[in-house]
Structures are given as C-alpha cells and as structure tokens.
Design a protein around this motif. Structure first.
Motif, PDB file in Angstrom:
ATOM      1  N   ILE A   1      10.440   9.012   6.242  1.00  0.00           N
ATOM      2  CA  ILE A   1      10.178   8.096   7.237  1.00  0.00           C
ATOM      3  C   ILE A   1       9.275   6.542   7.075  1.00  0.00           C
ATOM      4  O   ILE A   1       9.799   5.597   7.505  1.00  0.00           O
ATOM      5  N   PRO A   2       8.101   6.874   5.982  1.00  0.00           N
ATOM      6  CA  PRO A   2       7.769   5.675   5.866  1.00  0.00           C
ATOM      7  C   PRO A   2       8.625   4.309   5.787  1.00  0.00           C
ATOM      8  O   PRO A   2       8.195   3.112   5.712  1.00  0.00           O
ATOM      9  N   PHE A   3       9.580   4.358   4.732  1.00  0.00           N
ATOM     10  CA  PHE A   3      10.529   3.509   4.492  1.00  0.00           C
ATOM     11  C   PHE A   3      11.597   3.125   4.809  1.00  0.00           C
ATOM     12  O   PHE A   3      11.772   1.143   5.736  1.00  0.00           O
ATOM     13  N   ALA A   4      12.097   3.960   6.110  1.00  0.00           N
ATOM     14  CA  ALA A   4      13.030   3.497   7.849  1.00  0.00           C
ATOM     15  C   ALA A   4      12.083   2.626   8.450  1.00  0.00           C
ATOM     16  O   ALA A   4      13.123   1.563   8.963  1.00  0.00           O
TER      17      ALA A   4
ATOM     18  N   ILE B   1       0.960  -1.265  -0.354  1.00  0.00           N
ATOM     19  CA  ILE B   1      -0.139  -0.087   0.115  1.00  0.00           C
ATOM     20  C   ILE B   1       0.394   1.256  -0.267  1.00  0.00           C
ATOM     21  O   ILE B   1       0.598   2.237  -0.575  1.00  0.00           O
ATOM     22  N   LEU B   2       2.406   1.078   0.564  1.00  0.00           N
ATOM     23  CA  LEU B   2       2.812   3.023   0.765  1.00  0.00           C
ATOM     24  C   LEU B   2       3.617   2.740  -0.766  1.00  0.00           C
ATOM     25  O   LEU B   2       2.947   3.763  -0.879  1.00  0.00           O
ATOM     26  N   ILE B   3       3.917   2.094  -1.336  1.00  0.00           N
ATOM     27  CA  ILE B   3       4.582   2.109  -3.081  1.00  0.00           C
ATOM     28  C   ILE B   3       2.782   2.609  -3.320  1.00  0.00           C
ATOM     29  O   ILE B   3       3.021   3.536  -4.629  1.00  0.00           O
ATOM     30  N   ALA B   4       2.288   1.506  -3.330  1.00  0.00           N
ATOM     31  CA  ALA B   4       0.512   2.248  -4.791  1.00  0.00           C
ATOM     32  C   ALA B   4       0.697   3.954  -4.359  1.00  0.00           C
ATOM     33  O   ALA B   4      -0.001   4.625  -5.573  1.00  0.00           O
TER      34      ALA B   4
END
Length: 548
Positions: A229-232, A76-79
């Motif tokens: 931040i979401p990636f980390a 859901i993050l990437i999309a």
C-alpha cells in the motif's frame, strides 16, 4: 504590441539593425535604464509586496515543487522499511530462533540508496534536457516515466527486482530535485527566492510526514499489503500533477537564453499580477542584462564550464552546501527508526517517534521561514546550524559510553529529534536555497545538477556505511556513531566559516560581479556593488554586439 518589443525586438533582433548608430546608442541607453529600474524595483519589493505582485508565480512554484514530495516519501519509506516486520520477512532473512527477520547490511545499503544512484544519472540527464526543452517539458516527462517505473517496485517478487525498481524510479526523482529549485529561482523576485527554493525541502518533509503516517498506520498488518500500500500511494502524484503542469508557464530565463524574447515577455505577464506596480518589460530587461553580462564574462552553458574560472568557486559552494546535508549526519538521523530499534524501543513507539520527528522537521521549517530567514543571512544560519548539530552528535556519542541502559537509549533518541529540528532550521533549508542562487544564470541548471549529484554521492557513501555502523551483525556501534557524524559535521562548519559567502539580498547580476572580483566570503555581505557600472555587450542574432 509592447514598447519593449518596439524598442528591442524587430524581426527577431534586439534592435533594428538598419537604424543609425546614434539611434542604436539611444536604444542602448533606454535598455540600460529599463534594466536599472527593474533591478531597483526588485530590491525594493518586500516579501508581502512580492506575494501580491507574483501570485501565479508562487502557485506554479508550489506545483512544480510538489513533485519532490514523492522523493521525500520514498527516502523515508525505504529507510524505515528495514525495521518493518512484514517487509523484513518478505525481503530479509531470519536472524534468530525467535522469529526476527532483517535485511543484511549489504542489502540495506543497496536498496536504501538505489534510488539515489538512479537520481544521480537523472540529474545529469536533466541538465541537458532542460537546456534544450525547458523546465516544463522535463518535469512532465519525468512524471510520465515515474508512473511506469513504479510498477516494478510494486510487483517486485524479490529484493533484486526491488533494487532495480528503486534505481529506475530514481531517474525521474533526480529531475524533480534539480528542476524545482531552479524553476523557483527563475520565476520569483529576490525577496521570495529563498522561501520558494527552500520550499523544495518542505516538500521533502511533507513526503516524509506522509510516509511516516502511512507506516505507523500499517505497521501492525501481517500481510504483504502492509508494504505494498505505501508503494502504491506514489501513483497519486503523477495523476494529479501531470494535467496541472501542462498549463504551467516556461521559465522566462530559459526563453531569453533561447532568444525567444516575445515568449519570455508573455511568460512574465502570466507570472506577474497585471495590476501590480511591476513592468514586465523592465523585468525582461533585467534578465537580458544579466544574460548579456554573463556572456561577456564568457560563461558557457556546458557542464565543463562549471569548472572554469570564477565558476569553479560557485560550483564548489553549491556542491558543498548541498552535500552538507549528508555531512551533517542525515544518514544517521533519517534512519532513526533502525537506531531506535537497536536501543531496544518497542515497534509501536518507534514509528510514533518517527512521526513526531517528521512533525518537528515541519515545524522547524516554518520557524526558519518566519523567525530566522527574514532576520539573518544565509551564511550565519548555515554555520550556526552546523556547529550546533555537531555538538548534538558528539553528545549522542558520549552517551554511548554509558553502556546499554534504556534511559541512555531514550535520551539519545530524544537528541535525534532535537537534531532534526535544528537541521530544518538551518542546513535542511539552505542546502536547497543556496545552490539555486549561487550559480550564474546561464549555468544555474547545471550547477544545481552538479550540487545535487554531490549530495547523492555523499548520500550513497553515507548510506552504505550507516548500516554497517548500526547493524548488530557488523560493527554494532550504536550511539558511538554520533562521534563519526559529529566529526564530519564539524568539518562542514569550518568550511562554512572560510568559504561560504553571504547571498542574501543579492540579485544575480550583483553576484556575477562579486564572484568576478573574487571577493572574500567573509566580505560578501558588506561589499558595495553596482553591476550597471560594468560595461557589457548585447549579442544580436546576427552576431553583431552592441553596448548595454
């Protein structure tokens, strides 16, 4: 030492090879009696009794499945980064004079499905690794690998490096997605099997809910940390899970297939409560009986064996039920923020609705567990969900004929939320549970791997096409996209009617007999079967066979 070992294990063999033929026959009857008792106990256990008898098995299933949170988070993050202002400005291109930025449809397709491509190969690799090293080592190795590949995503200076990072992160995600349901199906009794295999889907939802909350909280940041931040945050899971999973017991089914019977019994004792009315030796006898039955039915352990004889039908069912999550319209519904943006919603409302959609998915899972699965069979739930979602998607398509009216856009968005709820009541759950139980035990891991890869292939195709359906610089179909996914969902519903059998309440040895007899999918639920009336042979390490 246990009586199981005294009866069936002497110097690494199932029976003492130097005993008389009459003693062998007595041992064979004792083994069959133990296996039959174990089978009857498994059928008799209610979910509540099973929870009391297998507390540690449930705990370890929860821990292994938690790995899947990361894949759900990234999905859901990437999309949803595609509608994220700071991400679009960093990796996209300007589309107008008003300062709006977007990724092109081709890059949306590539980055959005990059992890799926990596996961495809990770799943294939996992089918081989687990057969040799077991579930525990495979999962821990994947967690260590993910900890390294996350650095590429976090520090990606451009869209190309980000794509490479997504592909490499997908490799361990493929391991998690195929190991979690397989482990759950092998360490839990019959009455808990569907709950913990479908719990993998709950972990996906938890990951999506975390991502939705993170995105909603950071959407107004104007610097690069809005997306970094979401990636980390993905590093959090390996740090927590690696030290815990080092103490997890290995699957007893894997140990039996490796002829490590003492370790299998020890693993069962760790999974079952000592005070429970469950005899680990009888459970071990059931596992040995099922493994021997499948050996007699000539089920190998290679990928090509999944396409031979009756196993081909089981592979088809596993692949279609998993792939059905895509055919039901997931690429459309799970990029809903981009759809909301195209119908004119403000950015803040888009991400608040995204959180709401994920919460509805979470609630739908709980409703499915406690209000639907205990009372209805897998086949009926899956088929009803497919027909209902098809109708919803067609309605979204018909609303698109009313023109670009804000009220229509809001109605279509609300229907997307309803679709999400129905999805989690049915196909979202059972798309994980059915592949984990429909394959033979000797080929379970590889069957799940093939099914998950069927999902990834469909997901990549759907994910590549979906941006073209929606992107205003491409086909710009907007709500008309509902007609496309409604049609694929209807085809899935028709396949379910003719091909999906009922597996609720069936032990693995009973499923072996039902598939071996080529029973029609519509007769699985009512057919009476006793696997112990079928002659099987135990293969000793020396190569000798004895009746079981």
């Amino acid at each position: 030492m246990s009586t199981m070992k005294d009866d069936f294990v002497s110097h690494g063999t199932h029976v003492e090879l130097t005993t008389s033929l009459s003693q062998k026959r007595a041992d064979d009857e004792a083994f069959k009696a133990r296996a039959r008792d174990g089978n009857e106990i498994e059928h008799a256990l209610s979910p509540l009794e099973a929870i009391k008898a297998y507390p540690m098995a449930i705990f370890w299933c929860l821990m292994v499945s938690m790995c899947v949170v990361m894949e759900g988070y990234d999905t859901i993050l990437i999309a949803n980064f595609f509608a994220y202002p700071t991400f679009a400005k960093k990796y996209g291109q300007s589309v107008d004079a008003n300062g709006h930025w977007q990724l092109s449809a081709s890059w949306q397709a590539a980055v959005g499905r990059g992890s799926g491509i990596g996961a495809f190969f990770g799943v294939l690799l996992n089918g081989i690794i687990v057969n040799k090293f077991g579930q525990k080592r495979a999962v821990i190795g994947a967690l260590i690998s993910l900890s390294c590949t996350l650095f590429i995503v976090f520090f990606a200076p451009d869209i190309k490096i980000l794509l490479v990072g997504q592909i490499l992160c997908g490799l361990p995600w493929g391991v998690f997605a195929s190991s979690a349901p397989a482990y759950a199906s092998e360490v839990l009794p019959l009455s808990l099997r569907v709950y913990m295999t479908s719990y993998t889907n709950m972990c996906f939802i938890m990951g999506q809910l975390i991502a939705a909350g993170v995105l909603a909280g950071l959407v107004n940041r104007t610097d690069e940390w809005g997306y970094r931040i979401p990636f980390a945050l993905q590093w959090m899971w390996p740090v927590v899970l690696i030290p815990i999973l080092c103490f997890a017991p290995e699957s007893p089914w894997h140990l039996v297939r490796q002829n490590r019977l003492e370790e299998a019994e020890a693993s069962l004792r760790r999974l079952q409560r000592a005070s429970a009315p469950i005899d680990p030796q009888k459970t071990l006898a059931v596992i040995m009986h099922t493994n021997a039955l499948e050996e007699e039915l000539s089920k190998g352990t290679r990928y090509q064996d999944c396409y031979k004889g009756n196993e081909l039908r089981r592979t088809e069912i596993a692949c279609m039920t998993f792939m059905g999550q895509v055919l039901a319209g997931a690429p459309f519904a799970y990029t809903s923020t981009y759809f909301f943006q195209q119908v004119g919603m403000p950015t803040d409302m888009i991400y608040n609705m995204n959180v709401g959609a994920t919460c509805m998915a979470f609630v739908g899972t709980l409703v499915s567990w406690f209000g639907i699965m205990p009372y209805f069979g897998r086949r009926k739930i899956y088929m009803s969900g497919a027909f209902t979602m098809s109708a919803i998607l067609f309605i979204i398509g018909f609303l698109g004929t009313k023109g670009n009216v804000m009220a229509v856009g809001y109605t279509q968005s609300a229907l997307c939320l309803v679709w999400t709820f129905i999805f989690q009541l049915s196909i979202g759950q059972l798309g994980w549970a059915i592949p984990a139980e429909v394959g033979s035990t000797r080929l379970r891991q590889k069957t799940i791997c093939l099914a998950r890869n069927a999902y990834y292939i469909a997901d990549v195709v759907g994910g590549v096409l979906q941006p073209y359906f929606m992107n205003p610089t491409e086909w710009n179909l907007k709500g008309y996209t509902g007609f496309i996914w409604g049609s694929t969902c209807f085809i899935l519903a028709m396949w379910t009617y003719f091909r999906l059998p009922e597996t609720k309440g069936r032990t693995f040895d009973e499923l072996d007999v039902l598939f071996g007899k080529r029973i029609s999918a519509r007769k699985f639920a009512s057919y009476k079967v006793d696997s112990f009336h079928h002659s099987i042979m135990l293969v000793l390490p020396s190569g000798e066979k004895v009746a079981a």
